[in-house]
Enzyme design. Structure first.
Site, mmCIF file in Angstrom:
data_model
loop_
_atom_site.group_PDB
_atom_site.id
_atom_site.type_symbol
_atom_site.label_atom_id
_atom_site.label_comp_id
_atom_site.label_asym_id
_atom_site.label_seq_id
_atom_site.Cartn_x
_atom_site.Cartn_y
_atom_site.Cartn_z
ATOM 1 N N HIS A 75 0.797 -1.230 0.000
ATOM 2 C CA HIS A 75 0.000 0.000 0.000
ATOM 3 C C HIS A 75 0.825 1.273 0.000
ATOM 4 C CE1 HIS A 75 -4.155 -1.463 0.620
ATOM 5 N NE2 HIS A 75 -3.563 -2.499 1.180
ATOM 6 N N LYS B 25 -9.463 13.542 3.940
ATOM 7 C CA LYS B 25 -8.565 12.381 3.964
ATOM 8 C C LYS B 25 -7.704 12.532 5.217
ATOM 9 C CE LYS B 25 -7.108 13.588 -0.173
ATOM 10 N NZ LYS B 25 -7.056 12.324 -0.888
ATOM 11 N N ARG B 26 -6.987 11.528 5.631
ATOM 12 C CA ARG B 26 -6.097 11.664 6.791
ATOM 13 C C ARG B 26 -5.162 12.854 6.587
ATOM 14 N NH1 ARG B 26 -2.215 8.151 7.173
ATOM 15 N NH2 ARG B 26 -2.691 7.415 5.069
ATOM 16 N N LYS C 257 -0.006 14.265 1.530
ATOM 17 C CA LYS C 257 -1.309 14.571 0.926
ATOM 18 C C LYS C 257 -1.479 16.077 0.682
ATOM 19 C CE LYS C 257 -3.590 10.470 2.925
ATOM 20 N NZ LYS C 257 -4.363 9.802 1.860
ATOM 21 N N THR D 30 -8.878 6.257 -2.561
ATOM 22 C CA THR D 30 -10.226 5.788 -2.865
ATOM 23 C C THR D 30 -11.229 6.914 -2.664
ATOM 24 O OG1 THR D 30 -10.347 4.909 -0.617
ATOM 25 C CG2 THR D 30 -9.877 3.330 -2.384
ATOM 26 N N LYS E 297 -14.823 7.991 -4.726
ATOM 27 C CA LYS E 297 -16.137 8.302 -4.141
ATOM 28 C C LYS E 297 -16.666 9.623 -4.679
ATOM 29 C CE LYS E 297 -14.355 6.208 0.078
ATOM 30 N NZ LYS E 297 -13.687 6.580 1.360
HETATM 31 C C1 LIG Z 1 -12.468 6.775 1.685
HETATM 32 C C2 LIG Z 1 -11.996 7.195 3.012
HETATM 33 C C3 LIG Z 1 -10.645 7.445 3.238
HETATM 34 C C4 LIG Z 1 -9.601 7.353 2.150
HETATM 35 O O1 LIG Z 1 -9.496 8.630 1.545
HETATM 36 P P1 LIG Z 1 -8.272 8.988 0.571
HETATM 37 O O2 LIG Z 1 -8.657 10.310 0.025
HETATM 38 O O3 LIG Z 1 -8.221 7.938 -0.467
HETATM 39 O O4 LIG Z 1 -7.057 9.050 1.419
HETATM 40 C C5 LIG Z 1 -10.247 7.847 4.495
HETATM 41 N N1 LIG Z 1 -11.142 7.998 5.492
HETATM 42 C C6 LIG Z 1 -12.454 7.782 5.306
HETATM 43 C C7 LIG Z 1 -13.385 7.990 6.447
HETATM 44 C C8 LIG Z 1 -12.931 7.371 4.069
HETATM 45 O O5 LIG Z 1 -14.240 7.139 3.908
#
Ligand SMILES: *Cc1c(COP(=O)(O)O)cnc(C)c1O
Length: 782
Positions: A330, A517-518, A523, A625, A629
Site C-alpha cells: 500500500h 482524507k487523513r 497529501k 479511494t 467516491k
Molecule cells: C475513503 C476514506 C478514506 C480514504 O481517503 P483517501 O482520500 O483515499 O485518502 C479515508 N477515510 C475515510 C473515512 C474514508 O471514507
C-alpha cells in the site's frame, strides 16, 4: 431473498416488547437500534459459518473501517423500504440512527478498502471472510479547541454491538514469550446485496486465560489476577494511529501476532475438520490475502504451526505457505515499510523468530542458486542490520505481490521493489482499488441513485459499468438540469449537517471544493491552504477580479503524535478565522475544517462536492479511494498525476478534470537540485503566503508549530530535506488550475456536464471489479 422479510416490522415490535417491555413509542433510540438490528439479523439464515464448500479466501487486515452497519445491512437485505415505513408510521425520522457511533476500526483508506472488499465479495459471490482485531476503542474522536485538534477515546460499542455474535467456544490460545491469552472471536455477518450470500467478519478480542471470582481472593492473589486481566485486555484495547511511528512498538507487534496467530490457528483447525492431517489440499482450500505488512507475521506463524504441531518438513511448509499467501503493498514511502528490530521481535515471539531465520537461510540458498553475489544479496535480506523487513518476507514467501493502482504498481516494479521484480517478475501484479457503490452511491446519495435508476434501471447496483449508458444523455439539457438540482439538494443537506455538527454556516450556493482524507504531509493539505491564502490576497489586491464564490472544505484527523500535521490543522483553522472576520472577502470566500471526519461524515460529503481535491505529490499516494467516491457522485478532480487519479482521467478524459503539477518523472529529474529556498525568494506571491507562518499574521499560541512548518519547507528539519513534498514547486501551477476550475464554473451547464461525464465513467472503480480481479488472478476462485 429470505422468507422472513414480511415479518421484519412485526419482529421489531416483538423484540421491543420481549427485550425491553416497551412499545416503539416508549423505546429509546438505542433500544430501537438494537431491536431493528436484531430483527434484520433474524431475516438471514442463522447458521452462517466460515466452513463453506470450495475455496475460501481469508482477508487478513489489522483494520476494517466499516462505518455504520445498520443502514447498509437494511439496504443489502432489501429491508430499507420496510424500515422507512416503520419509521413514518411511528412519526420517526429515518435518520434516527445517525448518532450511533461508527465502527471506526481503522485509520483511513487501507481500512476502508477492507470494508468495501467485504461488501463486494459477498455481493459477487466470492467466499471471503475478513479476519482482524476487535479493538475496544477505535480511531479517536476529534474536536477542535481554539483551532487545535483535541482527541477523545472512541467508545464505539456505547450503543451495543448488535450485529456481532461472540463465539466463546471457538477461542484459541496465543502464546507470547512471557504471556498467554485467549483470542475470542466475534463474528459479524457480511451480507451481500440481495442477501444471496453471507460471509463473515471475524474479529478477535484478547482476554485472560482464567476468569477469576475476584471476591474469593486474598489481596495478593487479587492484584495478580487484576494485572493479568489488564495485560491481556491491553492487547486489543486501542487501534494504533498509523503515523505514530514510535508509539508502543512492542504492543503493536503483539497485536499483529495476536490476530495473525488466532486466524491461522482457526484456519488450520477448520481445514483439519475435512482433511485431517493430509495438507496436500491446503492451498486449494484456502487463499490468504495479507492487507499490507501488518499481518505478514502470519507466514512464519503458519510454518511454525505446520512444523511444530503437524510435524511437516520446513521445505513443504514453506511451499504450502507460498502457494497460500498473497501480499498487497500500500505504500512506497520507505518510512512506512514496516521493519521490526530483532531484539524486540525475539522478546515478544522468540518461537516465531526461529522460523524467520529459517526463511532467511532458504532465501540465501535460492539467491545463490540464481547467481546473486554476496554484495547484491544485502538488498534482499529479510534479516538485515538487526532488522526484520516485513515486505521482503512477504514478497519472498508468497506467490503474489500487488500494487493498488497502475502507476503505483509500475513504481514498485521499476523503483521501490525493482530488485525483487527482477528475480520474480511473475509474482508482481496490479489490482487498482475500488469502492462499493452500495454504500457510496445507493445509500449515500439516494436522490442521485433514484435519478440514475429512472434513466437506465437499477442494474448498476451490482454492475457499475452500466453507468456508461448514461453517456447518451451527456448533451441533454433537461437531464443535466436535473442532475444539477440534485447536486444543489446534496449541498444544502451537507450545509445543514455541518451547521448541526460543527455549528458553522455555509452558503450552499458557493462552489464546494473539498479535501477530506487523513492529515499527512504527502497529501499536502498545506499546499491547499497556501493556494487559498494566495487567492485571498489576490482578491484583496484586485489581482483576481472575477471569482465564483467558493467554500473550501477540509476534513482530516492527524495522528496524535504527529506534531507537524497538527500544526497544519491549526494553520487552516487560523486562515478560516481570518477570512470569516474580513468583510471584504467573506461574502465570496469561506474556509471550513469539519471535525471528526469519518465514514458517516464522508457519506454526507462525497455527494455534495463540486471539486475533489487530490493533490498528493506525484508518486506518493498509492491509489486513493476518496477520489473514486467523489467521482462516482459527480465531482471533477483537481489533482496531480498520482495514484488512481491517473486512471480517473483515463476513464473520464483529461478535459473533464483538472490535472496539474510535477509528474513522477519530473520529480525524479529535479530531485537532486531542488532548491525550495530559491523558489521562495524569487516569487513574491509564494514568499507572501509562506511568510504568514512567521510574520505574525497568525498566532499558534506559542506552540512553535508554524515556525516548525516554515523551517521544514525552507531549511529542512528532522529527517527530511527542505520541502520534501515539493509544495513550492507545484504551488503556482496548482493555483492556476484552481482558478481555471473557478472560471469554468461560471458556465453551469458545461461544468455539470463534466461532472456528469465523470460519474458515468466511474464504473471501473467499483470494488466489485477489484474483487473479481483478485478472485481470478490471485485467489483462483470462481
Ligand atoms: C475513503 C476514506 C478514506 C480514504 O481517503 P483517501 O482520500 O483515499 O485518502 C479515508 N477515510 C475515510 C473515512 C474514508 O471514507
Amino acid at each position: 431473498m429470505s422468507n422472513y422479510n414480511n415479518n421484519f416490522k412485526n419482529n421489531v415490535y416483538t423484540i421491543l416488547e420481549l427485550d425491553y417491555g416497551k412499545t416503539i413509542k416508549e423505546a429509546s433510540k438505542i433500544e430501537l437500534y438494537n431491536a431493528v438490528s436484531k430483527a434484520a439479523r433474524k431475516t438471514i439464515k442463522q447458521d452462517w459459518s466460515l466452513d463453506e464448500k470450495g475455496k475460501k479466501v481469508c482477508y487478513l487486515s489489522a483494520e476494517f473501517l466499516i462505518g455504520r452497519l445498520v443502514y447498509n445491512n437494511l439496504l443489502n437485505l432489501g429491508l430499507f423500504n420496510q424500515f422507512s415505513e416503520l419509521a413514518s408510521e411511528n412519526g420517526l425520522d429515518i435518520r434516527i440512527f445517525e448518532d450511533i457511533e461508527d465502527a471506526a476500526l481503522g485509520n483511513g483508506g487501507l481500512g476502508r478498502l477492507a470494508a468495501c472488499f467485504l461488501d463486494s465479495a459477498a455481493t459477487v459471490n466470492v467466499t471471503l471472510n475478513g479476519y482482524g482485531i476487535r479493538y475496544r476503542y477505535g480511531l479517536f474522536e476529534q474536536y477542535f479547541e481554539n483551532g487545535f485538534q483535541m482527541e477523545t477515546a472512541d467508545d464505539w460499542q456505547k450503543a451495543g454491538d448488535p450485529w456481532s455474535v461472540r463465539k466463546e467456544e471457538e477461542r484459541v490460545r496465543i502464546d507470547f514469550k512471557n504471556q498467554s491469552v485467549y483470542a475470542v472471536p466475534y463474528d459479524t455477518p457480511v451480507i451481500g446485496y440481495g442477501a444471496t450470500k453471507i460471509n463473515t467478519l471475524r474479529l478477535w478480542q484478547s482476554e485472560p486465560l482464567e476468569t477469576f471470582n475476584f471476591k474469593l481472593f486474598n489481596d495478593q492473589k487479587y492484584d495478580k489476577a487484576v494485572k493479568e486481566k489488564n495485560d491481556a485486555e491491553a492487547i486489543t484495547n486501542v487501534l494504533y494511529p498509523n503515523d505514530d511511528t514510535d508509539a508502543g512498538k512492542k504492543l503493536r507487534l503483539k497485536q499483529q501476532y495476536f490476530f495473525s496467530s488466532a486466524s491461522l490457528q482457526d484456519i488450520v483447525k477448520r481445514y483439519k475438520k475435512t482433511y485431517g492431517t493430509d495438507f496436500s489440499h491446503f492451498s486449494s482450500q484456502y487463499a490468504i490475502q495479507l492487507n499490507d505488512t501488518h499481518p505478514v507475521v502470519s507466514i512464519p506463524e503458519l510454518i511454525r504451526i505446520f512444523i511444530e504441531e503437524e510435524g511437516m518438513s520446513f521445505a513443504k511448509a514453506l511451499r504450502i505457505a507460498r502457494e497460500t499467501f498473497a501480499y498487497t503493498n500500500h505504500t512506497v514511502m520507505s518510512e512506512a515499510l514496516e521493519k521490526w528490530n530483532v531484539n524486540l521481535f525475539k522478546a515478544v515471539i522468540p518461537n516465531v523468530y526461529k522460523y524467520v531465520v529459517m526463511i532467511q537461510r532458504q532465501l540465501v540458498k535460492e539467491l545463490t542458486a540464481l547467481g546473486i553475489d554476496k554484495k547484491e544479496m544485502i538488498q534482499y535480506n529479510i534479516i538485515d542490520n538487526n532488522l526484520i523487513h516485513m515486505a521482503r518476507l512477504a514478497i519472498y514467501a508468497s506467490h503474489s505481490t500487488n500494487g493498488v493502482a497502475k502507476i503505483h504498481t509500475e513504481i514498485l516494479k521499476n523503483d521501490a521493489l525493482h530488485e525483487w521484480y527482477e528475480i520474480y517478475p511473475e509474482r508482481f501484479n496490479n489490482k487498482t482499488n475500488g469502492i462499493t457503490q452500495r454504500r457510496w452511491l445507493a445509500l449515500a446519495n439516494m436522490e442521485l441513485s433514484g435519478f440514475i435508476t429512472d434513466m437506465i434501471g437499477n442494474s448498476w447496483i451490482t454492475n457499475l459499468d452500466k453507468l456508461k449508458e448514461l453517456l447518451k444523455y451527456q448533451d441533454d439539457k433537461e437531464v443535466l438540469k436535473q442532475f444539477d438540482s440534485i447536486k444543489i439538494i446534496k449541498k444544502k443537506q451537507l450545509a445543514d449537517y455541518i451547521k448541526e455538527k460543527d455549528g458553522i454556516d455555509i452558503n450552499p450556493e458557493f462552489i464546494f471544493d473539498i479535501q477530506v482524507k487523513r492529515l499527512h504531509e504527502y497529501k499536502r493539505q498545506l499546499l491547499n491552504a497556501f493556494s487559498i491564502l494566495d487567492i485571498y490576497f489576490g482578491l484583496k489586491e484586485g489581482r483576481i477580479k472575477e471569482f465564483n464564490k467558493t467554500a473550501f472544505i477540509f476534513g482530516a484527523k492527524a495522528a496524535p503524535g504527529y506534531f507537524r500535521a497538527k500544526g497544519i490543522i491549526k494553520f487552516i483553522n487560523e486562515i478560516a478565522k481570518m477570512i470569516d472576520n474580513d468583510d471584504e472577502v467573506n461574502d465570496k470566500l469561506k474556509v471550513v475544517f469539519i471535525s471528526n471526519y469519518n465514514v458517516s461524515y464522508a457519506e454526507k460529503i462525497m455527494p455534495a462536492a463540486d471539486v475533489s481535491e487530490q493533490i498528493s505529490t506525484a508518486g506518493t499516494e498509492a491509489s486513493g479511494t476518496g477520489n473514486m467516491k467523489f467521482m462516482l457522485n459527480g465531482a471533477v478532480t483537481l489533482g496531480t498525476f498520482d495514484g488512481a487519479n491517473v486512471e480517473i482521467v483515463e476513464q473520464a478524459g483529461e478535459e473533464n478534470n483538472y490535472i496539474f503539477g510535477a509528474r513522477v518523472e519530473d520529480i525524479e529529474k529535479i530531485k537532486e537540485t531542488y532548491n525550495p529556498k530559491k523558489i521562495y525568494e524569487s516569487n513574491d506571491r509564494i514568499k507572501r503566503v509562506v511568510d504568514t507562518l512567521i510574520d505574525g499574521t497568525f498566532d499558534d499560541e506559542g506552540t512553535g508549530m508554524f515556525k516548525e512548518l516554515y523551517t521544514s519547507l525552507i531549511e529542512g528539519a528532522s529527517w527530511h530535506k527542505a520541502d520534501h513534498y515539493y509544495l513550492l514547486e507545484d504551488l503556482i501551477p496548482y493555483i492556476d488550475a484552481k482558478l481555471r476550475v473557478n472560471k469554468d464554473y461560471s458556465n453551469t451547464y458545461e461544468f455539470r456536464r463534466k461532472c456528469f461525464i465523470n460519474m458515468a465513467n466511474a464504473g471501473t472503480f467499483s470494488s466489485d471489479r477489484t474483487i473479481r480481479e483478485y478472485a481470478e488472478d490471485i485467489w483462483k476462485v470462481n
